[in-house]
Design a protein around this motif. Structure first.
Motif, mmCIF file in Angstrom:
data_model
loop_
_atom_site.group_PDB
_atom_site.id
_atom_site.type_symbol
_atom_site.label_atom_id
_atom_site.label_comp_id
_atom_site.label_asym_id
_atom_site.label_seq_id
_atom_site.Cartn_x
_atom_site.Cartn_y
_atom_site.Cartn_z
ATOM 1 N N GLU A 114 -3.687 -7.288 15.182
ATOM 2 C CA GLU A 114 -3.948 -6.930 13.858
ATOM 3 C C GLU A 114 -5.228 -6.398 13.881
ATOM 4 O OE1 GLU A 114 -3.178 -9.680 10.546
ATOM 5 O OE2 GLU A 114 -1.990 -10.777 11.876
ATOM 6 N N LEU A 115 -5.177 -4.822 13.987
ATOM 7 C CA LEU A 115 -6.328 -4.300 14.042
ATOM 8 C C LEU A 115 -6.316 -3.042 13.362
ATOM 9 C CD1 LEU A 115 -9.353 -3.211 15.386
ATOM 10 C CD2 LEU A 115 -7.631 -2.482 17.268
ATOM 11 N N ASP A 116 -6.999 -2.749 12.264
ATOM 12 C CA ASP A 116 -7.010 -1.393 11.551
ATOM 13 C C ASP A 116 -8.492 -0.860 11.447
ATOM 14 O OD1 ASP A 116 -4.090 -1.653 10.501
ATOM 15 O OD2 ASP A 116 -5.008 -3.611 9.890
ATOM 16 N N GLY A 117 -8.329 0.328 11.188
ATOM 17 C CA GLY A 117 -9.418 1.309 10.779
ATOM 18 C C GLY A 117 -9.248 1.879 9.461
ATOM 19 N N GLN A 118 -10.267 2.041 8.554
ATOM 20 C CA GLN A 118 -9.952 2.686 7.425
ATOM 21 C C GLN A 118 -11.203 3.435 6.872
ATOM 22 O OE1 GLN A 118 -9.444 0.007 3.643
ATOM 23 N NE2 GLN A 118 -7.592 1.340 3.607
ATOM 24 N N TYR A 119 -10.986 4.745 6.463
ATOM 25 C CA TYR A 119 -12.065 5.743 5.960
ATOM 26 C C TYR A 119 -11.340 5.787 4.519
ATOM 27 C CZ TYR A 119 -14.177 10.103 5.085
ATOM 28 O OH TYR A 119 -15.010 11.366 4.459
ATOM 29 N N CYS A 120 -12.514 5.732 3.557
ATOM 30 C CA CYS A 120 -11.976 5.831 2.135
ATOM 31 C C CYS A 120 -13.104 6.631 1.678
ATOM 32 C CB CYS A 120 -12.120 4.594 1.499
ATOM 33 S SG CYS A 120 -10.686 3.185 1.893
ATOM 34 N N ILE A 121 -12.402 7.824 0.495
ATOM 35 C CA ILE A 121 -13.201 8.491 -0.308
ATOM 36 C C ILE A 121 -13.101 8.293 -1.503
ATOM 37 C CG2 ILE A 121 -13.678 11.028 -0.586
ATOM 38 C CD1 ILE A 121 -12.023 11.528 2.038
ATOM 39 N N GLN A 122 -14.200 8.024 -2.316
ATOM 40 C CA GLN A 122 -13.916 7.830 -3.889
ATOM 41 C C GLN A 122 -13.944 9.188 -4.643
ATOM 42 O OE1 GLN A 122 -13.703 4.678 -4.624
ATOM 43 N NE2 GLN A 122 -14.235 4.291 -2.614
ATOM 44 N N HIS B 142 -14.397 7.879 -12.404
ATOM 45 C CA HIS B 142 -13.744 7.586 -11.067
ATOM 46 C C HIS B 142 -12.271 7.674 -11.353
ATOM 47 C CE1 HIS B 142 -12.343 4.890 -8.201
ATOM 48 N NE2 HIS B 142 -13.084 5.449 -7.403
ATOM 49 N N VAL B 143 -11.431 8.569 -10.711
ATOM 50 C CA VAL B 143 -10.090 8.688 -10.971
ATOM 51 C C VAL B 143 -9.257 8.179 -9.725
ATOM 52 C CG1 VAL B 143 -10.426 10.609 -12.528
ATOM 53 C CG2 VAL B 143 -10.350 11.211 -9.819
ATOM 54 N N GLY B 144 -9.871 7.511 -8.884
ATOM 55 C CA GLY B 144 -9.220 6.772 -7.729
ATOM 56 C C GLY B 144 -9.672 6.876 -6.248
ATOM 57 N N THR B 145 -9.158 6.284 -5.526
ATOM 58 C CA THR B 145 -9.736 6.281 -4.031
ATOM 59 C C THR B 145 -8.620 6.774 -2.964
ATOM 60 O OG1 THR B 145 -10.964 4.475 -4.742
ATOM 61 C CG2 THR B 145 -10.564 4.596 -2.269
ATOM 62 N N GLU B 146 -9.162 7.782 -2.028
ATOM 63 C CA GLU B 146 -8.126 8.257 -1.289
ATOM 64 C C GLU B 146 -8.548 7.526 0.329
ATOM 65 O OE1 GLU B 146 -6.046 12.045 1.109
ATOM 66 O OE2 GLU B 146 -8.213 12.070 0.091
ATOM 67 N N CYS B 147 -7.538 6.658 0.875
ATOM 68 C CA CYS B 147 -7.805 6.168 2.004
ATOM 69 C C CYS B 147 -6.860 6.441 3.229
ATOM 70 C CB CYS B 147 -7.780 4.465 2.012
ATOM 71 S SG CYS B 147 -9.063 3.583 0.931
ATOM 72 N N PHE B 148 -7.595 6.837 4.262
ATOM 73 C CA PHE B 148 -6.991 7.044 5.408
ATOM 74 C C PHE B 148 -7.051 5.775 6.379
ATOM 75 C CE2 PHE B 148 -8.301 11.007 3.761
ATOM 76 C CZ PHE B 148 -7.337 11.906 4.533
ATOM 77 N N SER B 149 -5.853 4.986 6.799
ATOM 78 C CA SER B 149 -5.795 3.762 7.807
ATOM 79 C C SER B 149 -4.959 4.261 8.952
ATOM 80 C CB SER B 149 -5.096 2.948 6.817
ATOM 81 O OG SER B 149 -5.531 2.541 5.575
ATOM 82 N N GLY B 150 -5.452 3.274 9.833
ATOM 83 C CA GLY B 150 -4.764 3.677 10.863
ATOM 84 C C GLY B 150 -4.905 2.403 12.063
ATOM 85 N N GLY B 151 -4.061 2.142 12.913
ATOM 86 C CA GLY B 151 -3.885 0.885 13.718
ATOM 87 C C GLY B 151 -2.239 0.389 13.486
ATOM 88 N N ARG B 152 -2.171 -0.409 12.466
ATOM 89 C CA ARG B 152 -0.813 -0.993 12.621
ATOM 90 C C ARG B 152 0.116 0.147 11.948
ATOM 91 N NH1 ARG B 152 -1.636 -6.634 10.384
ATOM 92 N NH2 ARG B 152 -3.144 -5.325 9.126
ATOM 93 N N SER B 153 -0.330 0.974 10.994
ATOM 94 C CA SER B 153 0.662 1.968 10.434
ATOM 95 C C SER B 153 1.312 2.658 11.455
ATOM 96 C CB SER B 153 -0.196 2.878 9.494
ATOM 97 O OG SER B 153 -1.134 2.137 8.600
ATOM 98 N N SER B 154 2.473 3.306 11.274
ATOM 99 C CA SER B 154 3.463 4.088 11.934
ATOM 100 C C SER B 154 2.797 5.278 12.204
ATOM 101 C CB SER B 154 4.597 4.244 11.758
ATOM 102 O OG SER B 154 4.717 4.703 10.241
ATOM 103 N N ASP B 155 2.784 5.976 13.462
ATOM 104 C CA ASP B 155 2.269 7.226 13.704
ATOM 105 C C ASP B 155 0.812 7.243 13.808
ATOM 106 O OD1 ASP B 155 4.786 8.394 14.165
ATOM 107 O OD2 ASP B 155 4.884 8.759 11.894
ATOM 108 N N THR B 156 0.152 6.128 13.757
ATOM 109 C CA THR B 156 -1.270 5.975 13.899
ATOM 110 C C THR B 156 -1.772 5.096 15.101
ATOM 111 O OG1 THR B 156 -1.822 3.892 12.532
ATOM 112 C CG2 THR B 156 -1.561 5.969 11.345
ATOM 113 N N ASN B 157 -2.944 4.993 15.362
ATOM 114 C CA ASN B 157 -3.457 4.089 16.369
ATOM 115 C C ASN B 157 -4.724 3.792 16.144
ATOM 116 O OD1 ASN B 157 -5.316 6.183 18.107
ATOM 117 N ND2 ASN B 157 -3.386 7.226 18.003
ATOM 118 N N PHE B 158 -5.321 2.759 16.857
ATOM 119 C CA PHE B 158 -6.807 2.573 16.763
ATOM 120 C C PHE B 158 -7.095 1.798 18.000
ATOM 121 C CE2 PHE B 158 -10.643 0.850 14.941
ATOM 122 C CZ PHE B 158 -11.458 2.181 14.235
ATOM 123 N N THR B 159 -8.437 1.776 18.304
ATOM 124 C CA THR B 159 -8.888 1.329 19.580
ATOM 125 C C THR B 159 -10.278 0.758 19.183
ATOM 126 O OG1 THR B 159 -7.746 2.587 21.298
ATOM 127 C CG2 THR B 159 -9.465 1.732 21.982
#
Length: 180
Positions: free
Chosen positions: A106-114, A121-138
């Motif tokens: 259970e490993l994830d990295g996440q980059y979020c932009i307000q 404030h109208v939202g948050t865009e997050c890029f996640s990786g690790g356990r999501s399909s087509d992603t990876n994280f080390t």
């Protein structure tokens, strides 16, 4: 055992939220000294060196989770942020952890932009990786001791619209949050 594991996940989420909320009201504390978190996102260097810290110090001999986070600017309500979360039933220690679209570890990295329109404030865009399909994280933990956690990281993160960000040259030194 499964119920206990689910309860541990809930506890970790609550602790992570508490860590982030606690950091919102602090201008000093664990961000001093050696603390830093930086990486290249699609080749561009980003430094998340504001309120950089890790979870609370482990309360048990076995470390079940490591959470690391930081923000790019002092105004953390508007700042981009980067976070890393590793959860394990086994003891987390120095070493390399990797996941590529699977459920373990259970490993994830996440980059979020307000996102703002003017001062709204109208939202948050997050890029996640690790356990999501087509992603990876080390995550490579080079030190885990009484001070906190140090290491390196890399990966491929994705947002909900299938936009990707490549994370390279990531490194951090995050002291445990001792102000909760």
């Amino acid at each position: 055992m499964k119920k206990a594991w689910n309860n541990l996940r809930i506890l970790i989420a609550v602790l992570f939220i508490g860590l982030l909320c606690n950091a919102c009201g602090k201008s000093d504390g664990p961000v001093m000294g050696e603390a830093f978190l930086e990486c290249k996102l699609n080749g561009e260097l980003h430094k998340f060196n504001n309120v950089t810290n890790a979870n609370d110090p482990p309360a048990e001999e076995i470390v079940h989770f490591v959470v690391i986070g930081g923000w790019e600017s002092e105004d953390i309500n508007k700042s981009p942020s980067f976070g890393i979360m590793l959860v394990s039933e086994e003891n987390i220690s120095e070493g390399t952890y990797h996941v590529a679209g699977g459920s373990l570890p259970e490993l994830d990295g996440q980059y979020c932009i307000q996102l703002y329109e003017g001062e709204n404030h109208v939202g948050t865009e997050c890029f996640s990786g690790g356990r999501s399909s087509d992603t990876n994280f080390t995550l490579n933990i080079t030190s885990i001791d009484d001070w906190g956690v140090k290491g390196t990281f890399s990966g491929l993160l994705r947002d909900v619209d299938d936009n990707f960000i490549e994370v390279t040259d990531g490194k951090f030194a995050a002291p445990y949050n001792t102000n909760l």
